[in-house]
Design a protein around this motif. Structure first.
Motif, PDB file in Angstrom:
ATOM      1  N   ASP A 100       0.885  -0.661   0.164  1.00  0.00           N
ATOM      2  CA  ASP A 100      -0.287  -0.043   0.367  1.00  0.00           C
ATOM      3  C   ASP A 100       0.737   1.107   0.049  1.00  0.00           C
ATOM      4  N   ARG A 101       0.603   2.380  -0.862  1.00  0.00           N
ATOM      5  CA  ARG A 101       1.102   3.574  -0.639  1.00  0.00           C
ATOM      6  C   ARG A 101       0.937   4.442   0.247  1.00  0.00           C
ATOM      7  N   ARG A 102       0.033   4.486   0.645  1.00  0.00           N
ATOM      8  CA  ARG A 102      -0.201   5.384   1.650  1.00  0.00           C
ATOM      9  C   ARG A 102       0.575   5.600   2.898  1.00  0.00           C
ATOM     10  N   VAL A 103       0.316   7.062   3.744  1.00  0.00           N
ATOM     11  CA  VAL A 103       1.441   7.524   4.526  1.00  0.00           C
ATOM     12  C   VAL A 103       0.753   6.772   5.622  1.00  0.00           C
ATOM     13  N   VAL A 104      -0.334   7.158   5.898  1.00  0.00           N
ATOM     14  CA  VAL A 104      -1.500   6.973   7.586  1.00  0.00           C
ATOM     15  C   VAL A 104      -1.066   5.495   7.751  1.00  0.00           C
ATOM     16  N   PRO A 105      -1.877   4.454   6.549  1.00  0.00           N
ATOM     17  CA  PRO A 105      -1.918   2.720   6.821  1.00  0.00           C
ATOM     18  C   PRO A 105      -0.536   2.677   7.233  1.00  0.00           C
ATOM     19  N   SER A 106       0.931   2.998   6.692  1.00  0.00           N
ATOM     20  CA  SER A 106       1.911   2.528   7.197  1.00  0.00           C
ATOM     21  C   SER A 106       2.952   2.754   8.110  1.00  0.00           C
ATOM     22  N   PHE A 107       1.688   3.558   9.227  1.00  0.00           N
ATOM     23  CA  PHE A 107       2.153   3.290  10.871  1.00  0.00           C
ATOM     24  C   PHE A 107       2.003   2.112  11.426  1.00  0.00           C
ATOM     25  N   LEU A 108       0.428   1.752  10.859  1.00  0.00           N
ATOM     26  CA  LEU A 108      -0.034   0.258  11.701  1.00  0.00           C
ATOM     27  C   LEU A 108       0.145  -1.254  11.378  1.00  0.00           C
ATOM     28  N   SER A 109       1.318  -0.822  10.418  1.00  0.00           N
ATOM     29  CA  SER A 109       1.652  -2.596  10.051  1.00  0.00           C
ATOM     30  C   SER A 109       2.339  -2.114  10.017  1.00  0.00           C
ATOM     31  N   PHE A 110       3.699  -3.940   9.971  1.00  0.00           N
ATOM     32  CA  PHE A 110       4.911  -4.102  10.582  1.00  0.00           C
ATOM     33  C   PHE A 110       5.486  -4.543   9.158  1.00  0.00           C
ATOM     34  N   GLY A 111       6.688  -3.765   8.919  1.00  0.00           N
ATOM     35  CA  GLY A 111       7.584  -4.936   7.369  1.00  0.00           C
ATOM     36  C   GLY A 111       7.134  -4.771   6.180  1.00  0.00           C
ATOM     37  N   TRP A 112       8.046  -5.147   5.614  1.00  0.00           N
ATOM     38  CA  TRP A 112       6.941  -4.874   3.860  1.00  0.00           C
ATOM     39  C   TRP A 112       6.122  -5.478   3.502  1.00  0.00           C
ATOM     40  N   ILE A 113       6.211  -7.206   4.134  1.00  0.00           N
ATOM     41  CA  ILE A 113       5.511  -8.074   3.975  1.00  0.00           C
ATOM     42  C   ILE A 113       4.139  -8.469   3.768  1.00  0.00           C
ATOM     43  N   HIS A 114       3.244  -8.034   4.057  1.00  0.00           N
ATOM     44  CA  HIS A 114       1.468  -8.090   4.237  1.00  0.00           C
ATOM     45  C   HIS A 114       1.555  -9.545   3.946  1.00  0.00           C
ATOM     46  N   ARG A 115       0.208 -10.298   4.817  1.00  0.00           N
ATOM     47  CA  ARG A 115       0.000 -11.377   6.093  1.00  0.00           C
ATOM     48  C   ARG A 115      -0.929 -11.043   4.261  1.00  0.00           C
ATOM     49  N   THR A 116      -1.615 -10.512   3.845  1.00  0.00           N
ATOM     50  CA  THR A 116      -2.711 -10.822   2.259  1.00  0.00           C
ATOM     51  C   THR A 116      -1.693 -11.243   1.057  1.00  0.00           C
ATOM     52  N   ARG A 117      -0.964 -10.358   1.349  1.00  0.00           N
ATOM     53  CA  ARG A 117       0.084 -10.384  -0.446  1.00  0.00           C
ATOM     54  C   ARG A 117       1.125 -10.967  -0.195  1.00  0.00           C
ATOM     55  N   SER A 118       1.818 -12.170   0.698  1.00  0.00           N
ATOM     56  CA  SER A 118       2.291 -12.687   1.208  1.00  0.00           C
ATOM     57  C   SER A 118       2.660 -13.911  -0.541  1.00  0.00           C
ATOM     58  N   ALA A 119       1.409 -14.556  -0.234  1.00  0.00           N
ATOM     59  CA  ALA A 119       1.719 -15.815  -1.476  1.00  0.00           C
ATOM     60  C   ALA A 119       2.059 -14.952  -3.023  1.00  0.00           C
ATOM     61  N   ASP A 120       1.666 -13.813  -3.609  1.00  0.00           N
ATOM     62  CA  ASP A 120       1.588 -12.935  -4.163  1.00  0.00           C
ATOM     63  C   ASP A 120       3.637 -12.786  -4.450  1.00  0.00           C
ATOM     64  N   VAL A 121       4.620 -12.140  -3.540  1.00  0.00           N
ATOM     65  CA  VAL A 121       5.271 -12.461  -3.076  1.00  0.00           C
ATOM     66  C   VAL A 121       6.019 -13.622  -3.368  1.00  0.00           C
ATOM     67  N   ASP A 122       5.626 -15.043  -3.008  1.00  0.00           N
ATOM     68  CA  ASP A 122       6.503 -16.146  -3.036  1.00  0.00           C
ATOM     69  C   ASP A 122       5.786 -16.404  -4.700  1.00  0.00           C
ATOM     70  N   ARG A 123       4.959 -15.989  -5.487  1.00  0.00           N
ATOM     71  CA  ARG A 123       5.190 -16.542  -6.422  1.00  0.00           C
ATOM     72  C   ARG A 123       5.404 -15.816  -7.385  1.00  0.00           C
ATOM     73  N   ALA A 124       5.738 -14.490  -7.416  1.00  0.00           N
ATOM     74  CA  ALA A 124       6.716 -13.678  -7.981  1.00  0.00           C
ATOM     75  C   ALA A 124       8.583 -14.446  -8.115  1.00  0.00           C
ATOM     76  N   LEU A 125       8.683 -14.656  -6.275  1.00  0.00           N
ATOM     77  CA  LEU A 125      10.132 -15.192  -6.156  1.00  0.00           C
ATOM     78  C   LEU A 125      10.235 -16.191  -7.062  1.00  0.00           C
ATOM     79  N   THR A 126       9.549 -17.292  -7.055  1.00  0.00           N
ATOM     80  CA  THR A 126       9.345 -18.560  -7.484  1.00  0.00           C
ATOM     81  C   THR A 126       9.875 -18.496  -9.354  1.00  0.00           C
ATOM     82  N   ASP A 127       8.594 -17.675 -10.184  1.00  0.00           N
ATOM     83  CA  ASP A 127       8.805 -17.579 -11.337  1.00  0.00           C
ATOM     84  C   ASP A 127       9.986 -16.719 -11.881  1.00  0.00           C
ATOM     85  N   PHE A 128      10.616 -15.516 -11.163  1.00  0.00           N
ATOM     86  CA  PHE A 128      11.738 -15.459 -11.642  1.00  0.00           C
ATOM     87  C   PHE A 128      13.225 -16.223 -11.223  1.00  0.00           C
ATOM     88  N   GLU A 129      12.619 -17.665 -10.431  1.00  0.00           N
ATOM     89  CA  GLU A 129      13.616 -18.062  -9.948  1.00  0.00           C
ATOM     90  C   GLU A 129      14.743 -17.640  -8.957  1.00  0.00           C
TER      91      GLU A 129
END
Lengths: 244, 361
Positions: A100-129
């Protein structure tokens, strides 16, 4: 892109360039060094502002918009020589491209990897080996891995116009095939791609159209074979035609 | 579906930061224990420790912009001065409770930080630092221009503050109550600083520090993050300003403007500006207490202090805070390698860069 001119002080980097790229089109932008190719891409990404002329992306004029707003329209510029954050891990880079690019929500979440999007991160890492280096800092990656990471970052974004500045530099044959497969995948979803590259054979296999720049001007535009057969292109590119 | 077992776990909080939290807790505990010991000794030391806590809060604010955003805000003590004066004026002229004064100090400093950071948003590096530095003479001149309200160069006093005054909100009195109150706030500030580091906001500030152009090109508005960072930092300076006004019972530009800048800078550079709030707090204690104990050495104490700085920064360029971090880091590394695991990621990466994996491109 209409009548785009960019001057740096007295130096004219790009002069009166008109260029239209359709949806799902892959354009190879070629030309000798200092022809203004990277500058043209940076203008399209609004990293540079044109001195004259206008840029329209998806029906919206972008040359007076904020750089971040242009990026949010789905414009992705992959920097030459792979620009990455040296201290950030590979998986966090991909997550940063997703977050998420917005400033205010960024105060409320930890780290870069969001729980709901972690599958997308995994897929991209796998796709590009690059799964095996996911926790490494970007500074510790090989050049080819850096290139693949940049593409993985582009792939997770909702991109409409993808611009890559020498994405094949430093890649082996297998990785080039990987890049080609992922570009095909993106293009099939209607993404427009502009690639600046010096490896013309590999580029011709990816692109359906070559655009040639020399000294800031557009000098040729057409099918790769057609363009590379023109004598003025060969002169500009090879300075009198030494080898193909 | 991804199974729970085969997927590597995302490490959201790198170990360095966990360690930094321990260290913060460690320092705060030590200081409070020292405070308890001092309970039976001289009030003078209680007073110094309290001042160290206030300077620590001020320095944590400056650390936030330097360590996370990578911008040196040389105008930081202007927020401190503004907070201090507005707190004193709220209590003196407005007749409000000191707690209201503290709130006014925080809000005023935040508003000033918002204005300044919005104006200087396009600047970075030395240009930002110098532009921000310009704020101090502006604030000082404004304070001196209205001597009827601000007391001119004599400053403000006689508004009921001071070490014997009751604490804001709590109402307890006495120097020891002040000590605990101030260090409680310093611990909260350090905890908040740590929270910001691990939040996505902190990661974003860090990304801006490393490469703001790349960050922008991904669609992030750098300006929003920068302004928010400076405002939070300014709010902490305002809090410190309000505390110093209430604790000292007087405030003047000679104490809070430009003269406060250098010690604060020293505290974060030597304390470990980019590492841990704990180091910053520790250094503010050292800076406040050491000169008092070294008084009997006369001019030699300055030489000693200079040598201490040189030696420390030669061997620990990351500051006091990296002392414990490196020690614990090595211990954890040895423990991990004995168990057959690789060196864990996220440690002090400038020294122990993780070995690269196979290049299988």
């Amino acid at each position: 892109m209409r009548g785009v001119t960019k001057r740096f002080g007295g130096v004219v980097a790009v002069e009166g360039v008109d260029l239209v790229v359709g949806p799902g089109e892959v354009v190879g932008l070629i030309g000798p060094n200092d022809a203004g190719k990277s500058t043209l891409l940076k203008i399209a990404a609004r990293i540079e502002r044109p001195t004259q002329g206008s840029v329209v992306i998806d029906g919206r004029r972008t040359d007076r918009m904020m750089p971040a707003s242009v990026a949010r329209l789905g414009v992705h510029y992959g920097f030459q020589r792979t620009r990455l954050l040296p201290e950030l891990s590979v998986q966090d880079h991909v997550a940063m491209a997703l977050a998420d690019r917005r400033v205010v929500p960024s105060f409320l979440s930890f780290g870069w990897i969001h729980r709901t999007r972690s599958a997308d991160v995994d897929r991209a890492l796998t796709d590009f080996e690059i799964t095996h280096v996911r926790t490494q800092a970007a500074a510790d990656l090989s050049f080819g891995q850096r290139q693949l990471l940049c593409l993985a970052m582009a792939s997770v974004r909702d991109v409409h116009l993808l611009m890559l500045d020498e994405p094949l530099a430093g890649l082996s044959g297998e990785s080039i095939a990987l890049v080609r497969r992922s570009l095909d995948l993106l293009v099939s979803t209607g993404v427009s791609v502009i690639v600046v590259e010096h490896r013309l054979k590999s580029l011709a296999a990816i692109c359906g159209r070559f655009v040639v720049m020399d000294r800031g001007r557009l000098i040729a535009d057409g099918l790769p074979d057609e363009v590379m057969g023109r004598s003025d292109v060969l002169d500009a590119y090879f300075g009198g035609g030494t080898r193909r | 579906m991804r199974s729970r077992t085969d997927a590597p776990r995302h490490r959201d909080v790198p170990r360095l930061e966990t360690v930094s939290m321990w260290f913060t807790g460690f320092v705060v505990t030590v200081v409070l224990l020292a405070g308890v010991v001092v309970f039976r000794s001289r009030l003078y030391e209680v007073r110094l420790l309290t001042l160290a806590g206030i300077y620590g809060i001020l320095a944590i604010g400056l650390r936030l912009t330097l360590g996370e955003l990578g911008e040196l805000n040389l105008g930081h003590t202007a927020f401190y001065a503004a907070g201090g004066y507005l707190c004193a004026l709220t209590v003196k002229n407005g007749g409000f409770d000191p707690a209201v004064g503290l709130v006014v100090a925080v809000v005023a400093a935040s508003v000033l930080a918002l204005a300044v950071s919005s104006l200087t948003i396009r600047l970075s590096g030395p240009y930002f630092a110098v532009a921000a530095l310009g704020l101090i003479p502006v604030v000082t001149s404004v304070l001196l221009a209205f001597p009827d309200t601000t007391g001119g160069s004599f400053g403000l006093s006689g508004y009921g503050g001071g070490v014997t005054s009751p604490l804001p909100l709590i109402g307890l009195t006495g120097p020891r109550a002040w000590l605990i109150f101030v260090w409680g706030l310093a611990a909260v500030a350090a905890g908040y600083d740590h929270y910001l580091r691990v939040s996505r906001f902190g990661r974003s500030m860090n990304a801006i520090r490393q490469d703001s152009l790349l960050f922008t090109s991904l669609g992030y508005r750098v300006a929003g993050y920068k302004v928010a960072g400076v405002v939070i930092s300014g709010a902490l300076a305002g809090l410190a300003g309000g505390l110093i006004a209430l604790f000292e019972g007087n405030i003047s530009v000679a104490a809070v403007g430009l003269p406060a800048l250098l010690p604060t800078l020293l505290v974060i550079v030597v304390g470990g500006g980019t590492a841990v709030p704990g180091g910053v707090l520790a250094m503010s204690v050292v800076m406040t207490m050491a000169p008092e104990y070294a008084r009997s050495f006369n001019e030699y104490r300055l030489i000693g202090f200079g040598l201490f700085l040189l030696v420390l920064l030669r061997f620990y360029p990351a500051g006091l805070g990296s002392f414990s971090v490196r020690g614990i880091d090595r211990m954890v590394g040895r423990w991990a390698s004995r168990r057959g695991g690789g060196s864990p990621v996220g440690g002090v990466s400038d020294l122990e860069s993780v070995a690269g994996g196979d290049v299988t491109s």
